[in-house]
Scaffold this motif. Structure first.
Motif, PDB file in Angstrom:
ATOM      1  N   LEU A   1     -26.503  35.955 -14.946  1.00  0.00           N
ATOM      2  CA  LEU A   1     -26.697  36.020 -13.493  1.00  0.00           C
ATOM      3  C   LEU A   1     -26.126  34.785 -12.801  1.00  0.00           C
ATOM      4  N   GLY A   2     -24.858  34.518 -13.042  1.00  0.00           N
ATOM      5  CA  GLY A   2     -24.212  33.451 -12.300  1.00  0.00           C
ATOM      6  C   GLY A   2     -24.013  32.187 -13.100  1.00  0.00           C
ATOM      7  N   ARG A   3     -23.738  31.097 -12.386  1.00  0.00           N
ATOM      8  CA  ARG A   3     -23.369  29.835 -13.013  1.00  0.00           C
ATOM      9  C   ARG A   3     -24.574  29.003 -13.433  1.00  0.00           C
TER      10      ARG A   3
ATOM     11  N   ASP B   1     -29.115  29.019 -13.900  1.00  0.00           N
ATOM     12  CA  ASP B   1     -30.400  29.703 -13.849  1.00  0.00           C
ATOM     13  C   ASP B   1     -31.075  29.418 -12.508  1.00  0.00           C
ATOM     14  N   VAL B   2     -31.941  30.340 -12.086  1.00  0.00           N
ATOM     15  CA  VAL B   2     -32.579  30.208 -10.768  1.00  0.00           C
ATOM     16  C   VAL B   2     -33.473  28.982 -10.673  1.00  0.00           C
ATOM     17  N   PHE B   3     -33.868  28.417 -11.815  1.00  0.00           N
ATOM     18  CA  PHE B   3     -34.765  27.264 -11.798  1.00  0.00           C
ATOM     19  C   PHE B   3     -34.015  25.940 -11.655  1.00  0.00           C
TER      20      PHE B   3
ATOM     21  N   THR C   1     -30.872  23.557  -9.694  1.00  0.00           N
ATOM     22  CA  THR C   1     -30.105  23.365  -8.467  1.00  0.00           C
ATOM     23  C   THR C   1     -28.709  22.887  -8.814  1.00  0.00           C
TER      24      THR C   1
ATOM     25  N   THR D   1     -29.199  19.913 -16.104  1.00  0.00           N
ATOM     26  CA  THR D   1     -28.314  20.835 -15.401  1.00  0.00           C
ATOM     27  C   THR D   1     -27.045  21.089 -16.211  1.00  0.00           C
TER      28      THR D   1
ATOM     29  N   GLN E   1     -25.025  29.001 -19.473  1.00  0.00           N
ATOM     30  CA  GLN E   1     -24.546  30.138 -18.690  1.00  0.00           C
ATOM     31  C   GLN E   1     -23.059  30.422 -18.954  1.00  0.00           C
TER      32      GLN E   1
END
Length: 337
Positions: free
Chosen positions: A166-168, A170-172, A174, A195, A202
């Motif tokens: 789901l993208g570059r 994780d939702v947790f 920044t 990060t 990812q």
């Protein structure tokens, strides 16, 4: 070398002009009415006509082209009707995501394909040679989106080793402060190892997807080029002089086999830019490819034109880098140029 760069840039200008003309004409013959789409299904003909006037679509085609070229000369790629943002800003924001993914896939493919191709050529007819042919055939045969879905099924759904596609990030987490636009580099600059690990996690599966697609032609060309060089007179002379096998293969044979490999790298990189469109949709990657697809579906002209122009400029720059690499690898190529 400066004359070589100037001649290559001079030949690139007509190509870019042709890209601008063809892209403009193709976007105007796409099915669907842009004004009707953005006006909505309940819009009246008057409302649609007003949107056409606002977008300049009511003007004759030559006038639209002159307006587009005039804006392009000022560095204005237009605005996206879908997002309301400047196309130049969107491309500048999304291009690093696509570049990070493409370069990661190419680097991984190189690290696997080049040694594999060399070993297959040196040990012709061995199990390594047969494995090289099998892997290259599979890499060429499997569609890139199928490979991506298969890797997601195995490593995320079945084994649980990979994060959700789901993208570059994780939702947790920044996103790090933008310096280069590459999350791996920016997170290291910021000293944020958490990060960095999240961005790398990812990136693993989509990188493998592109690497499997890219390693097939690189390994095949490396093997074929090495086989040709290993049968040369100067290689037999070097071996007769008592040089070690490692010195003969890496110092003499591989350097002379690099030109076809470098040429293949240029083509593979351009193929990866195209394959990125499918990979980005599979992994919800916020790159320039998915941006262009979404714009194409909605008949949003400006992002499509900006995407094609950006890809054309990248391709021209890539060819220039390859020409310069020729001169570094083989001075004879620089002299002939």
């Amino acid at each position: 070398m400066l004359k070589l760069i100037a001649s290559r840039l001079a030949t690139a200008v007509p190509s870019l002009i042709g890209v601008v003309i063809v892209t403009f004409l193709l976007t105007r013959v796409l099915p669907g009415d842009t004004a009707a789409y953005f006006a909505g299904p309940a819009a009246t003909p008057q409302a649609i006509a007003e949107i056409k006037t606002k977008l300049g679509l009511d003007k004759p085609l030559p006038v639209q082209f002159v307006d587009y070229v005039s804006a392009l000369a000022k560095g204005d790629l237009g605005s996206s009707l879908s997002t309301g943002q400047s196309v130049a800003h969107e491309i500048a924001t999304r291009l690093p995501a696509s570049a990070e993914l493409t370069l990661s896939g190419l680097i991984v493919a190189l690290l696997i394909a080049v040694p594999f191709g060399i070993a297959a050529a040196v040990k012709q007819g061995s199990w390594i040679d047969h494995a090289c042919r099998l892997i290259t055939t599979a890499g060429v045969s499997l569609p890139v989106f199928f490979t991506g879905l298969l890797l997601v099924y195995v490593f995320y759904f079945k084994l649980g080793w990979a994060p959700a596609p789901l993208g570059r990030l994780d939702v947790f987490f920044t996103a790090p402060d933008t310096v280069t636009g590459f999350y791996l580099i920016d997170s290291l600059i910021a000293g944020d190892l958490e990060t960095f690990r999240a961005a790398a996690a990812q990136l693993v599966v989509p990188t493998l997807t592109l690497a499997i697609f890219a390693l097939a032609p690189i390994a095949r060309i490396t093997r074929a080029s090495m086989l040709q060089v290993l049968s040369s007179e100067f290689v037999r002379t070097a071996r007769a002089a008592g040089l070690t096998s490692r010195t003969v293969i890496l110092t003499y044979a591989f350097r002379n086999a690099m030109l076809p490999v470098v040429t293949t790298l240029g083509m593979v990189f351009s193929f990866l830019l195209g394959a990125n469109v499918l990979v980005e949709k599979v992994f919800a990657w916020p790159g320039i490819g998915s941006y262009a697809v979404e714009a194409l579906i909605t008949s949003d002209f400006a992002p499509v034109q900006g995407f094609v122009l950006a890809m054309a400029i990248l391709y021209v720059a890539l060819n220039l880098v390859i020409d310069l690499a020729y001169g570094v690898i083989d001075p004879r190529a620089r002299s002939e140029a």
